[in-house]
Write an enzyme that holds these catalytic residues in place. Structure first.
Site, PDB file in Angstrom:
ATOM      1  N   GLU A 190      49.092  36.742  45.383  1.00  0.00           N
ATOM      2  CA  GLU A 190      49.538  35.036  45.330  1.00  0.00           C
ATOM      3  C   GLU A 190      51.338  34.607  46.165  1.00  0.00           C
ATOM      4  OE1 GLU A 190      49.371  33.046  40.747  1.00  0.00           O
ATOM      5  OE2 GLU A 190      50.882  33.747  41.121  1.00  0.00           O
ATOM      6  N   HIS A 233      44.105  29.533  40.387  1.00  0.00           N
ATOM      7  CA  HIS A 233      43.828  29.592  39.538  1.00  0.00           C
ATOM      8  C   HIS A 233      44.074  28.225  38.441  1.00  0.00           C
ATOM      9  CE1 HIS A 233      44.993  33.719  39.567  1.00  0.00           C
ATOM     10  NE2 HIS A 233      44.794  33.870  40.835  1.00  0.00           N
ATOM     11  N   ASP A 256      43.446  41.211  36.274  1.00  0.00           N
ATOM     12  CA  ASP A 256      43.652  39.152  36.625  1.00  0.00           C
ATOM     13  C   ASP A 256      45.584  39.477  35.917  1.00  0.00           C
ATOM     14  OD1 ASP A 256      44.334  36.400  37.105  1.00  0.00           O
ATOM     15  OD2 ASP A 256      43.677  35.701  35.193  1.00  0.00           O
ATOM     16  N   GLY A 276      41.676  26.589  37.159  1.00  0.00           N
ATOM     17  CA  GLY A 276      40.658  25.814  37.169  1.00  0.00           C
ATOM     18  C   GLY A 276      40.355  24.873  36.186  1.00  0.00           C
ATOM     19  N   SER A 277      40.388  25.491  34.353  1.00  0.00           N
ATOM     20  CA  SER A 277      40.174  24.684  33.200  1.00  0.00           C
ATOM     21  C   SER A 277      41.247  23.193  32.920  1.00  0.00           C
ATOM     22  CB  SER A 277      40.451  25.949  32.549  1.00  0.00           C
ATOM     23  OG  SER A 277      40.074  26.560  32.466  1.00  0.00           O
ATOM     24  N   GLY A 302      46.491  26.746  31.258  1.00  0.00           N
ATOM     25  CA  GLY A 302      46.232  26.961  30.006  1.00  0.00           C
ATOM     26  C   GLY A 302      45.412  25.056  29.439  1.00  0.00           C
ATOM     27  N   ASP A 330      50.721  39.672  40.531  1.00  0.00           N
ATOM     28  CA  ASP A 330      51.371  39.068  40.447  1.00  0.00           C
ATOM     29  C   ASP A 330      53.028  39.023  40.702  1.00  0.00           C
ATOM     30  OD1 ASP A 330      52.718  35.986  39.491  1.00  0.00           O
ATOM     31  OD2 ASP A 330      51.445  36.380  37.638  1.00  0.00           O
TER      32      ASP A 330
END
Length: 283
Positions: free
Chosen positions: A134, A208, A82, A210-211, A179, A104
């Protein structure tokens, strides 16, 4: 079963659901995520963030662990690097047996991002390894100043990027951030932009950060074309909460029992996201 993300995400693209990618960094976190996927009969992606891979569990160490767990399982499991930002680290992970990598190169600008991503695609594809790229920058929620996003993905740039790199999946910026969000904050997603990118690229798309994005945002994002959802903080937070709860219940608990109970408790957040993503019973 140990697989790359390519067929897994293409199937999700065709079936209009998303596969969860959970950030792990050791045996216990990887096993927790796999056990959760098995309980939901869902494909799953084990994500290894570059900093964790460098500082805690390198690709030579984590790959055989995940491979053994995957080959003992009936569900499809991919191991993904990742936010790989260094070409040498990405290539080493591929050589060490990672089944997928995410490049990335956003800090290099569009031209540099295309060049770096294409180099990794050309290295990975002959080895059967899938590549996620990305375009646009995902914001950060932690640091001196909160920024909801750095740069939304431009649909025209996304089309060019996909065409010139031959990536298997595309991570897009539509309003999510990495974060933990400030208390009581739910981000605002640009769903029209997401639908436009999906229609123009025809690729499996990746969310990206998702939290903490909120159930409604997650479900709508899947409906509008997201096929992979990355979750790190919510899973790590669940692990911390499980440790605290178990120690509060029994401060003298044996360490082995503590670890086992934390794994069991932390499965629930992964199962929750699998259900939200629509990937349950999709193995």
């Amino acid at each position: 079963m140990y697989v790359s993300m390519k067929d897994m995400l293409q199937k999700a693209h065709d079936g209009a659901y998303a596969v969860m990618a959970i950030n792990c960094f050791n045996l216990e976190t990887a096993r927790t995520v796999i056990r959760a996927a098995e309980s939901e009969n869902a494909p799953i992606i084990i994500n290894l963030y570059q900093d964790h891979l460098i500082q805690h569990c390198d690709s030579e160490l984590i790959t055989p662990i995940v491979k053994v767990l995957a080959n003992r399982s009936k569900v499809k499991i991919a191991l993904n690097f990742d936010h790989g930002q260094e070409v040498l680290l990405l290539k080493k992970a591929i050589d060490d047996g990672f089944s997928s990598v995410m490049v990335d190169g956003s800090r290099f600008g569009l031209e540099g991002n295309i060049a770096m991503t294409r180099e990794i695609v050309n290295f990975a594809h002959p080895k059967g390894v899938s590549v996620e790229g990305e375009i646009g920058c995902i914001g950060a929620t932690e640091g001196a100043e909160f920024t909801e996003h750095s740069m939304y993905t431009d649909p025209d740039e996304a089309v060019r990027f996909a065409r010139e790199t031959s990536i298997d999946a595309l991570a897009v910026s539509i309003g999510s951030s990495h974060g933990n969000y400030p208390a009581d904050m739910i981000p605002s997603f640009d769903f029209e932009r997401l639908r436009q990118i999906k229609a123009m690229t025809g690729l499996p798309l990746v969310l990206h950060g998702g939290s903490g994005s909120g159930e409604k945002n997650i479900c709508q994002a899947v409906k509008d074309g997201i096929n992979k959802i990355n979750v790190g903080c919510d899973f790590m937070n669940a692990n911390v909460a499980a440790v605290k709860n178990r120690l509060q219940e029994n401060p003298d608990i044996n360490y082995y029992d503590l670890v086992e109970r934390v794994e069991t408790d932390s499965m629930e957040i992964v199962r929750h996201y699998i259900r939200l993503s629509g990937s349950y019973n999709k193995n």
